[in-house]
Design a protein around this motif. Structure first.
Motif, PDB file in Angstrom:
ATOM      1  N   PHE A 139      -3.551 -11.315  21.810  1.00 45.28           N
ATOM      2  CA  PHE A 139      -2.872 -11.134  23.088  1.00 45.28           C
ATOM      3  C   PHE A 139      -3.073  -9.724  23.646  1.00 45.28           C
ATOM      4  CE2 PHE A 139       0.022 -14.589  21.344  1.00 45.28           C
ATOM      5  CZ  PHE A 139      -0.594 -15.576  22.086  1.00 45.28           C
ATOM      6  N   ALA A 140      -3.164  -8.742  22.743  1.00 47.44           N
ATOM      7  CA  ALA A 140      -3.386  -7.368  23.190  1.00 47.44           C
ATOM      8  C   ALA A 140      -4.741  -7.241  23.895  1.00 47.44           C
ATOM      9  CB  ALA A 140      -3.316  -6.417  22.008  1.00 47.44           C
ATOM     10  N   ALA A 141      -5.748  -7.935  23.372  1.00 43.30           N
ATOM     11  CA  ALA A 141      -7.076  -7.891  23.989  1.00 43.30           C
ATOM     12  C   ALA A 141      -7.063  -8.493  25.394  1.00 43.30           C
ATOM     13  CB  ALA A 141      -8.076  -8.638  23.109  1.00 43.30           C
ATOM     14  N   GLN A 142      -6.153  -9.439  25.619  1.00 44.37           N
ATOM     15  CA  GLN A 142      -6.027 -10.069  26.935  1.00 44.37           C
ATOM     16  C   GLN A 142      -4.991  -9.372  27.815  1.00 44.37           C
ATOM     17  OE1 GLN A 142      -5.874 -14.532  26.599  1.00 44.37           O
ATOM     18  NE2 GLN A 142      -5.841 -14.104  24.415  1.00 44.37           N
ATOM     19  N   LYS A 143      -4.404  -8.286  27.264  1.00 45.98           N
ATOM     20  CA  LYS A 143      -3.352  -7.542  27.964  1.00 45.98           C
ATOM     21  C   LYS A 143      -2.196  -8.458  28.350  1.00 45.98           C
ATOM     22  CE  LYS A 143      -6.530  -4.005  29.683  1.00 45.98           C
ATOM     23  NZ  LYS A 143      -7.076  -3.277  30.849  1.00 45.98           N
ATOM     24  N   LYS A 144      -1.783  -9.275  27.398  1.00 44.06           N
ATOM     25  CA  LYS A 144      -0.682 -10.209  27.610  1.00 44.06           C
ATOM     26  C   LYS A 144       0.438  -9.931  26.611  1.00 44.06           C
ATOM     27  CE  LYS A 144      -3.545 -13.974  29.425  1.00 44.06           C
ATOM     28  NZ  LYS A 144      -4.010 -15.368  29.205  1.00 44.06           N
ATOM     29  N   SER A 145       1.642 -10.286  27.006  1.00 42.94           N
ATOM     30  CA  SER A 145       2.806 -10.101  26.146  1.00 42.94           C
ATOM     31  C   SER A 145       2.889 -11.225  25.119  1.00 42.94           C
ATOM     32  CB  SER A 145       4.076 -10.085  26.993  1.00 42.94           C
ATOM     33  OG  SER A 145       5.230 -10.270  26.198  1.00 42.94           O
ATOM     34  N   TYR A 146       3.002 -10.862  23.861  1.00 39.69           N
ATOM     35  CA  TYR A 146       3.136 -11.850  22.776  1.00 39.69           C
ATOM     36  C   TYR A 146       4.334 -12.764  23.051  1.00 39.69           C
ATOM     37  CZ  TYR A 146       2.785 -13.330  17.801  1.00 39.69           C
ATOM     38  OH  TYR A 146       2.614 -14.030  16.634  1.00 39.69           O
ATOM     39  N   GLY A 147       5.497 -12.150  23.299  1.00 40.31           N
ATOM     40  CA  GLY A 147       6.706 -12.936  23.509  1.00 40.31           C
ATOM     41  C   GLY A 147       6.612 -13.871  24.688  1.00 40.31           C
ATOM     42  N   ARG A 148       6.056 -13.388  25.797  1.00 41.81           N
ATOM     43  CA  ARG A 148       5.940 -14.234  26.981  1.00 41.81           C
ATOM     44  C   ARG A 148       4.948 -15.368  26.777  1.00 41.81           C
ATOM     45  NH1 ARG A 148       7.619 -13.935  32.005  1.00 41.81           N
ATOM     46  NH2 ARG A 148       8.524 -11.877  31.637  1.00 41.81           N
ATOM     47  N   GLU A 149       3.859 -15.099  26.095  1.00 43.91           N
ATOM     48  CA  GLU A 149       2.842 -16.126  25.880  1.00 43.91           C
ATOM     49  C   GLU A 149       3.357 -17.290  25.029  1.00 43.91           C
ATOM     50  OE1 GLU A 149      -0.477 -16.468  27.108  1.00 43.91           O
ATOM     51  OE2 GLU A 149       0.575 -15.126  28.472  1.00 43.91           O
ATOM     52  N   ILE A 150       4.285 -17.006  24.124  1.00 41.98           N
ATOM     53  CA  ILE A 150       4.826 -18.083  23.276  1.00 41.98           C
ATOM     54  C   ILE A 150       6.212 -18.535  23.747  1.00 41.98           C
ATOM     55  CG2 ILE A 150       3.496 -17.324  21.276  1.00 41.98           C
ATOM     56  CD1 ILE A 150       6.073 -16.131  20.131  1.00 41.98           C
ATOM     57  N   SER A 151       6.631 -18.053  24.926  1.00 41.95           N
ATOM     58  CA  SER A 151       7.936 -18.440  25.511  1.00 41.95           C
ATOM     59  C   SER A 151       9.109 -18.039  24.630  1.00 41.95           C
ATOM     60  CB  SER A 151       7.979 -19.956  25.776  1.00 41.95           C
ATOM     61  OG  SER A 151       6.942 -20.357  26.628  1.00 41.95           O
ATOM     62  N   LEU A 152       9.059 -16.828  24.100  1.00 41.08           N
ATOM     63  CA  LEU A 152      10.124 -16.344  23.236  1.00 41.08           C
ATOM     64  C   LEU A 152      11.174 -15.620  24.093  1.00 41.08           C
ATOM     65  CD1 LEU A 152      10.538 -16.520  20.141  1.00 41.08           C
ATOM     66  CD2 LEU A 152       9.730 -14.188  19.985  1.00 41.08           C
ATOM     67  N   GLY A 180      14.062 -23.948  27.229  1.00 41.64           N
ATOM     68  CA  GLY A 180      13.073 -23.066  27.829  1.00 41.64           C
ATOM     69  C   GLY A 180      12.687 -21.880  26.969  1.00 41.64           C
ATOM     70  N   THR A 181      13.104 -21.898  25.724  1.00 43.92           N
ATOM     71  CA  THR A 181      12.755 -20.788  24.826  1.00 43.92           C
ATOM     72  C   THR A 181      12.357 -21.305  23.456  1.00 43.92           C
ATOM     73  OG1 THR A 181      13.604 -18.844  23.649  1.00 43.92           O
ATOM     74  CG2 THR A 181      15.219 -20.497  24.306  1.00 43.92           C
ATOM     75  N   LEU A 182      11.385 -20.657  22.858  1.00 41.65           N
ATOM     76  CA  LEU A 182      10.918 -21.061  21.530  1.00 41.65           C
ATOM     77  C   LEU A 182      11.955 -20.768  20.449  1.00 41.65           C
ATOM     78  CD1 LEU A 182       8.237 -22.264  20.352  1.00 41.65           C
ATOM     79  CD2 LEU A 182       7.679 -19.944  19.628  1.00 41.65           C
ATOM     80  N   TRP A 183      12.923 -19.883  20.741  1.00 42.09           N
ATOM     81  CA  TRP A 183      13.953 -19.597  19.752  1.00 42.09           C
ATOM     82  C   TRP A 183      14.699 -20.863  19.343  1.00 42.09           C
ATOM     83  CZ3 TRP A 183      13.660 -15.664  16.859  1.00 42.09           C
ATOM     84  CH2 TRP A 183      13.295 -14.402  17.323  1.00 42.09           C
ATOM     85  N   SER A 184      14.846 -21.794  20.262  1.00 44.53           N
ATOM     86  CA  SER A 184      15.594 -23.020  19.947  1.00 44.53           C
ATOM     87  C   SER A 184      14.872 -23.851  18.904  1.00 44.53           C
ATOM     88  CB  SER A 184      15.832 -23.844  21.211  1.00 44.53           C
ATOM     89  OG  SER A 184      14.608 -24.228  21.810  1.00 44.53           O
ATOM     90  N   SER A 185      13.581 -24.088  19.087  1.00 43.52           N
ATOM     91  CA  SER A 185      12.847 -24.901  18.115  1.00 43.52           C
ATOM     92  C   SER A 185      12.658 -24.159  16.796  1.00 43.52           C
ATOM     93  CB  SER A 185      11.495 -25.346  18.684  1.00 43.52           C
ATOM     94  OG  SER A 185      10.676 -24.244  19.007  1.00 43.52           O
ATOM     95  N   ILE A 186      12.549 -22.832  16.849  1.00 37.49           N
ATOM     96  CA  ILE A 186      12.467 -22.043  15.609  1.00 37.49           C
ATOM     97  C   ILE A 186      13.760 -22.200  14.814  1.00 37.49           C
ATOM     98  CG2 ILE A 186      12.441 -19.695  14.672  1.00 37.49           C
ATOM     99  CD1 ILE A 186      10.438 -18.946  16.845  1.00 37.49           C
ATOM    100  N   LEU A 187      14.900 -22.086  15.493  1.00 36.24           N
ATOM    101  CA  LEU A 187      16.197 -22.228  14.823  1.00 36.24           C
ATOM    102  C   LEU A 187      16.347 -23.611  14.213  1.00 36.24           C
ATOM    103  CD1 LEU A 187      19.064 -21.330  14.118  1.00 36.24           C
ATOM    104  CD2 LEU A 187      19.753 -21.950  16.447  1.00 36.24           C
ATOM    105  N   VAL A 188      15.997 -24.648  14.968  1.00 36.90           N
ATOM    106  CA  VAL A 188      16.097 -26.018  14.462  1.00 36.90           C
ATOM    107  C   VAL A 188      15.176 -26.220  13.261  1.00 36.90           C
ATOM    108  CG1 VAL A 188      15.616 -28.440  15.005  1.00 36.90           C
ATOM    109  CG2 VAL A 188      16.861 -27.020  16.641  1.00 36.90           C
ATOM    110  N   HIS A 189      13.956 -25.730  13.353  1.00 28.62           N
ATOM    111  CA  HIS A 189      12.974 -25.919  12.280  1.00 28.62           C
ATOM    112  C   HIS A 189      13.406 -25.198  11.001  1.00 28.62           C
ATOM    113  CE1 HIS A 189       8.381 -26.686  11.647  1.00 28.62           C
ATOM    114  NE2 HIS A 189       9.062 -26.890  10.548  1.00 28.62           N
ATOM    115  N   ILE A 190      13.887 -23.968  11.143  1.00 30.79           N
ATOM    116  CA  ILE A 190      14.353 -23.215   9.976  1.00 30.79           C
ATOM    117  C   ILE A 190      15.537 -23.922   9.321  1.00 30.79           C
ATOM    118  CG2 ILE A 190      15.574 -21.102   9.284  1.00 30.79           C
ATOM    119  CD1 ILE A 190      13.772 -19.552  11.182  1.00 30.79           C
ATOM    120  N   THR A 191      16.501 -24.358  10.137  1.00 29.22           N
ATOM    121  CA  THR A 191      17.687 -25.036   9.598  1.00 29.22           C
ATOM    122  C   THR A 191      17.315 -26.353   8.950  1.00 29.22           C
ATOM    123  OG1 THR A 191      18.972 -24.045  11.396  1.00 29.22           O
ATOM    124  CG2 THR A 191      20.019 -25.804  10.150  1.00 29.22           C
ATOM    125  N   PHE A 192      16.391 -27.093   9.558  1.00 34.52           N
ATOM    126  CA  PHE A 192      15.921 -28.368   9.000  1.00 34.52           C
ATOM    127  C   PHE A 192      15.301 -28.146   7.625  1.00 34.52           C
ATOM    128  CE2 PHE A 192      12.713 -31.590   8.256  1.00 34.52           C
ATOM    129  CZ  PHE A 192      13.333 -32.773   8.641  1.00 34.52           C
TER     130      PHE A 192
END
Length: 270
Positions: free
Chosen positions: A84-97, A219-231
Motif C-alpha cells: 500500500f505504501a508503494a501505491q501511496k494508499k492508507s492501509y486502514g482505508r484500503e481494508i475498510s478498518l 461498514g467496518t472490518l473491525w466487526s468481522s474481525i471481532l466475530v471471527h476472533i470470538t468464533f
C-alpha cells in the motif's frame, strides 16, 4: 455504462481480488516450504536417513503447524504495508478498518459465540458419514497446539489475516464490479476452499457469508474481525463442553437472531 468499460471493470476487479488471494496463498506455501527445508536440513545433520528421516520431518512439521500458520499470517499482514505504501494508499482505508460503534461490540460477540455453538452442535447432531467425521477429527487434531503459540495462531493471527484478505480486500474489490450477493458468494467460496477439509469448506463458506453480512451492516472490518476472533476462541476453548442437545441448538439459533436484531438497532438499515 458502455459494455467495454463494464468488462474492463469486472476484469480489473477479478485481477485485484486474485492478486490478494494469491498473495495469501503464496506466503502460506513459501513459509511451509521454508519450514520443510529447515526441518530437512536439521534432520539430515542429526544423522537420520531414509524412511525414518521422512517420518521425522513430517511429524515435526505437523507438530509445528500452528507456528507455521502464525508466521504465514503475520508475514501476510506485514507485507501489505509496503504494497500500500508503494501505491501511496492508507492501509486502514484500503481494508475498510473504520471505527466500530461501541454499542455493536456486545451483539457481535454474543452472535459469534452462538454461531460457534450452533456449528459445533450441528457437527454432532447431523448424520455425517463416519469417514468424513474421522477425516475432520484428524485435521482438527493437527491444529490443536497447546500454549501461547497455538492460541495466538488460531484465535488472533488467523482471523485477522483472513479478514484482511478475504473481506477487506478480495470481497471489496469484487463488490466494485458486481452485485453484492455475487461478490459475497465468490469471496466466501475462495475463503472456504482454502480450508481444505470437506466439513471445514462447508462451514467456512457459511461463516464467510455471515462475516460479510456483518461487514456490510457495519461498514467496518473491525466487526468481522471481532466475530471471527470470538468464533475461533469459542470453538477452540468453550463449545466442546456443550451437551449435544437439540434444545441447546435451538437456543443458539435464537441467540444468533437476537444478536442480529440488536446489531440492526445499533446500525439501522440505510
Amino acid at each position: 455504462m458502455p459494455k467495454q468499460t463494464r468488462v474492463q471493470l469486472i476484469l480489473t476487479a477479478f485481477g485485484k481480488a486474485a492478486c490478494y488471494a494469491l498473495l495469501f496463498i503464496g506466503i502460506q506455501l513459501f513459509v511451509s516450504v521454508a519450514a520443510a527445508l529447515i526441518e530437512g536440513i536439521r534432520t539430515g545433520l542429526s544423522g537420520a536417513a531414509g524412511p525414518d528421516a521422512s517420518a521425522e520431518i513430517t511429524e515435526n512439521l505437523l507438530a509445528n503447524t500452528s507456528l507455521i500458520t502464525l508466521i504465514s499470517n503475520a508475514l501476510t499482514l506485514l507485507l501489505l504495508f509496503p504494497v500500500f505504501a508503494a501505491q501511496k494508499k492508507s492501509y486502514g482505508r484500503e481494508i475498510s478498518l473504520f471505527p466500530l460503534l461501541p454499542g455493536a461490540v456486545c451483539p457481535l460477540a454474543i452472535g459469534a459465540l452462538c454461531l460457534s455453538a450452533v456449528v459445533s452442535l450441528l457437527l454432532v447432531l447431523l448424520p455425517i458419514p463416519g469417514d468424513i467425521m474421522a477425516d475432520y477429527a484428524e485435521a482438527a487434531a493437527s491444529l490443536e497446539t497447546p500454549g501461547l503459540v497455538g492460541a495466538l495462531s488460531t484465535v488472533l493471527f488467523a482471523p485477522i489475516a483472513e479478514e484482511v484478505i478475504f473481506r477487506g480486500l478480495v470481497y471489496t474489490r469484487l463488490r466494485r464490479a458486481m452485485p453484492t450477493w455475487l461478490a459475497c458468494v465468490l469471496a466466501s467460496l475462495v475463503f472456504a476452499v482454502l480450508h481444505g477439509q470437506l466439513l471445514w469448506i462447508a462451514y467456512a463458506f457459511l461463516m464467510g457469508v455471515a462475516l460479510t453480512l456483518m461487514f456490510e451492516r457495519t461498514g467496518t472490518l473491525w466487526s468481522s474481525i471481532l466475530v471471527h476472533i470470538t468464533f475461533n476462541l469459542a470453538g477452540t476453548y468453550l463449545v466442546q463442553y456443550l451437551p449435544g442437545s437439540p434444545l441447546i441448538l435451538l437456543l443458539g439459533i435464537f441467540g444468533i437472531a437476537a444478536a442480529w436484531h440488536w446489531l440492526t438497532r445499533v446500525y439501522p438499515p440505510a
